[in-house]
Design an enzyme around this catalytic site. Structure first.
Site, PDB file in Angstrom:
ATOM      1  N   SER A 168       3.566  -0.894   2.329  1.00  0.00           N
ATOM      2  CA  SER A 168       2.605  -0.968   1.402  1.00  0.00           C
ATOM      3  C   SER A 168       2.228  -2.468   1.553  1.00  0.00           C
ATOM      4  CB  SER A 168       3.289  -1.051  -0.206  1.00  0.00           C
ATOM      5  OG  SER A 168       2.492  -1.162  -1.430  1.00  0.00           O
ATOM      6  N   GLU A 276      -0.788   6.240  -3.458  1.00  0.00           N
ATOM      7  CA  GLU A 276      -0.882   6.871  -2.105  1.00  0.00           C
ATOM      8  C   GLU A 276      -2.127   7.496  -1.826  1.00  0.00           C
ATOM      9  OE1 GLU A 276       2.051   7.043   0.994  1.00  0.00           O
ATOM     10  OE2 GLU A 276       1.730   5.906  -0.730  1.00  0.00           O
ATOM     11  N   HIS A 307       3.736   6.854  -3.377  1.00  0.00           N
ATOM     12  CA  HIS A 307       4.063   5.496  -3.109  1.00  0.00           C
ATOM     13  C   HIS A 307       5.611   5.192  -3.522  1.00  0.00           C
ATOM     14  CE1 HIS A 307       1.611   2.126  -1.577  1.00  0.00           C
ATOM     15  NE2 HIS A 307       2.299   1.255  -2.182  1.00  0.00           N
ATOM     16  N   TRP A 309       9.900   4.462  -2.610  1.00  0.00           N
ATOM     17  CA  TRP A 309      10.928   4.314  -1.351  1.00  0.00           C
ATOM     18  C   TRP A 309      11.711   5.360  -0.723  1.00  0.00           C
ATOM     19  CZ3 TRP A 309      11.488  -0.179   0.965  1.00  0.00           C
ATOM     20  CH2 TRP A 309      11.173  -1.240   0.135  1.00  0.00           C
TER      21      TRP A 309
END
Length: 329
Positions: A168, A276, A307, A309
């Site tokens: 990111s 994303e 978007h 982890w």
């Protein structure tokens, strides 16, 4: 190297040292050599150490955690950059990489130093033109490229071979750092980032990211259209990537294996989906830019994924062959 575009189907988702001064190598724009020193060191375990560096550039002590093999044999270093929160989830006790992913376990058998700075929310790991009333003094490029490497090499067996990666905000920062410091890094991985600053949409995204943490992007690179914005634009400066090992990945915002069935699926898709989608658009444009320059790179376009982890944990592993080639391991 040759450019590879990788498609993934749904089923395939995957204190033992005293203070010491370190003198960084001169930067082309320097008139004097920058020095940093180690304030103190905490050995968290045999393969994880927290180093607190007194940074003249930053004007404070900065924590960096290193995941490293046992011993001090020569080895390369991977600088791993965080997202916009930059460790705030743990009250800056550690990088979000080690809090939210299995990075510590992943690097446990790798002959490499994984270097994780802690802190710098919404900083883009760059040198800000002036101090921000909320975000403070940020001179991250100077810290990461000139002050820190001699300390890593001197204390953790670094052999001078480096790569940089991030997700990111950290993805854009990693690509910016390598284009601005091509002699320092041999490879880069950018996960779910936006690798330009010149379009109205991409500048707005940077400004919005900084504003989300209370900062003012004018304090970073000046007003819109100023020279610092293009000077930190990886697409404008993409020629500097020639000969580097490059990995870039993105999802497309659609629910995937890490959302389906999750109790917070609606929230993940509502928040992480649009982010994303924007990353996918940026990544496609960056792929086209490298194609225009005939610069080889590996691109991973997932046909799903928000978007978030879990996908960055997957993508770090997908990026590892490219980074390992860059690092010579």
């Amino acid at each position: 190297m040759r450019r590879r575009t990788v498609a993934v189907g749904l089923a395939a988702a995957l204190t033992m040292f005293g203070p010491v001064a370190a003198h960084a190598a001169p930067h082309p724009n320097d008139t004097v050599t920058v020095a940093a020193s180690v304030d103190h060191v905490v050995e968290l375990n045999a393969q994880r150490t927290a180093v607190f560096v007194q940074s003249p550039a930053m004007g404070r002590v900065v924590q960096v955690q290193i995941l490293h093999p046992v011993g001090n044999a020569p080895r390369p270093s991977l600088y791993l950059l965080d997202g916009v929160s930059a460790g705030s989830e743990s009250d800056f006790r550690e990088s979000t990489w080690t809090q939210k992913t299995d990075a510590a376990a992943f690097f446990a058998d790798k002959d490499v130093n994984a270097v994780l700075p802690v802190g710098g929310p919404a900083s883009y790991y760059t040198d800000w033109e002036q101090s921000d009333p909320v975000l403070g003094q940020n001179r991250w490029e100077t810290f990461l490229t000139r002050e820190l490497p001699p300390i890593i090499d001197g204390r953790f067996g670094g052999n001078g071979v480096n790569a940089v990666a991030g997700l990111s905000m950290g993805a854009q920062a990693a690509m910016t750092l390598i284009t601005r410091n091509p002699d320092l890094y041999r490879g880069v991985a950018a996960l779910s980032g936006c690798m330009d600053t010149g379009r109205i949409e991409s500048e707005a995204a940077v400004r919005g990211t900084i504003a989300s943490k209370g900062g003012d992007a004018d304090n970073m690179w000046g007003p819109a259209g100023g020279p610092a914005w293009s000077a930190h634009d990886p697409s404008v400066n993409a020629e500097k990537l020639r000969g580097k090992h490059i990995f870039v990945s993105t999802g497309n915002g659609a629910p995937g294996p890490h959302e389906l069935g999750a109790p917070d699926m609606v929230e993940k898709v509502a928040v992480g989906g649009p982010l994303e989608v924007a990353s996918q658009s940026c990544t496609e444009l960056f792929r086209d830019r490298l194609d225009q320059l005939a610069i080889p790179a590996t691109f991973l376009f997932r046909p799903f994924g928000t978007h978030s982890w879990p996908y960055w944990q997957d993508d770090l592993k997908a990026a590892w062959p490219t980074l390992a080639d860059a690092l010579g391991v």
